[in-house]
Design a protein around this motif. Sequence first.
Motif, short mmCIF file in Angstrom:
data_model
loop_
_atom_site.label_atom_id
_atom_site.label_comp_id
_atom_site.label_asym_id
_atom_site.label_seq_id
_atom_site.Cartn_x
_atom_site.Cartn_y
_atom_site.Cartn_z
N PRO A 267 1.57 -0.69 13.41
CA PRO A 267 0.69 -0.68 12.23
C PRO A 267 0.55 -2.03 11.56
N THR A 268 1.50 -2.95 11.78
CA THR A 268 1.44 -4.27 11.14
C THR A 268 0.59 -5.27 11.93
N ARG B 156 1.13 1.50 18.72
CA ARG B 156 1.93 1.99 17.57
C ARG B 156 2.56 0.84 16.82
N SER C 230 0.83 -1.20 0.00
CA SER C 230 0.00 0.00 0.00
C SER C 230 0.86 1.25 0.00
N ASP D 224 -6.66 0.44 7.87
CA ASP D 224 -5.98 0.33 6.58
C ASP D 224 -6.77 1.06 5.50
N PRO E 94 -0.46 5.29 4.16
CA PRO E 94 -0.35 4.82 5.54
C PRO E 94 -1.73 4.56 6.13
N GLN E 95 -1.77 3.91 7.27
CA GLN E 95 -3.03 3.75 7.98
C GLN E 95 -3.51 5.10 8.50
N ARG E 96 -4.79 5.16 8.75
CA ARG E 96 -5.39 6.37 9.32
C ARG E 96 -6.16 5.94 10.56
#
Length: 338
Positions: free
Chosen positions: A137-138, A135, A10, A19, A13-15
């Motif tokens: 994101p994965t 924190r 992607s 995703d 980034p995530q928000r």
Amino acid sequence: MRRRTPPPPSPLPQRDGVDPVRVRLPATGSSPTVRAYLVARLSGAGAGLIEAMFDAGEVVGADGRPVAPDAPYVPGMYVWFHRQLAPEVPVPFAVDVVYRDEHIVVADKPHFLATIPRGSHVAETALARLRRDLRIPTLTAAHRLDRLTAGIVLFTVRPEERGAYQTLFRDRRVHKAYEAVAPYDPELELPVTVRSRIVKERGVLAAREVPGEPNAVSRIEAAGHRGGLGRYRLLPATGQTHQLRVHMNALGVPILGDPLYPEVAAPVAPGDFRRPLQLLARELAFTDPVTGAEHRFRSGRTLAAWASYDDWAGAVSSPATSAAGAATDHADGRVPPP
């Protein structure tokens, strides 16, 4: 067999722990432009919203650059964008982290909070919250609990290891124990193993039992009774949708607070957190497929109807369960890291 080519990473980034949406344009399509295809596919969002996203450069390609409003339709092309989220009523109960290392995060989820984004529950999910708070994101879920069920949930940290943990659940190499509060029936002989075939049709809220080869197996044990209520220990050997709820209902002791069994109740208003389903994923144990460690996690929550039925029955948006500190046992004697 020809292996499917994985999608590109992607570019967005995530928000808020969510995703971006990824869309792959089908190999066959009659739309003249990317925008026309998205307008047709996302008709529920409204053409005006799609137009605004293109005008603002919020629809991007694999290179991260905005897709032009008149960009031609290219079969197999990927595009990404962040969905416009509808307001969600915050679930006012904490997600407790009971264990964390470089491979996994184990959380004690409250009632009313979905495990992963689904339907109208997106930002208000355990996964989105943990991604934001920790924190990471994965972070992804190795399995999930129903939104109305509380208890222990396993999340994975590294994408390349997710499959190993998911395989534990697929191959039934995870010990799962649940706790429930339901009516007490002195004529119900326990323990009992319930075997049946359960089907859950798309678009239908409740699952149902049908004739045929069993695909759902649950062991139901007594764990105490008082005042007409029973406390039950539930050991599922399989993982069909609503399996424990269906099997308890079939035994004539539907779980307290269940809005689907024995009958589908009228929807409650958003923000109504009274009388939560009295079902708790109490224990989760497995051998770590990456480290080899023996893990056993236990929820520290207390089912409200067992602690005080009168408080649960007359609750007004009070906490669904009390978190008294989740307990964790490790065969190697290690103290869980912060």
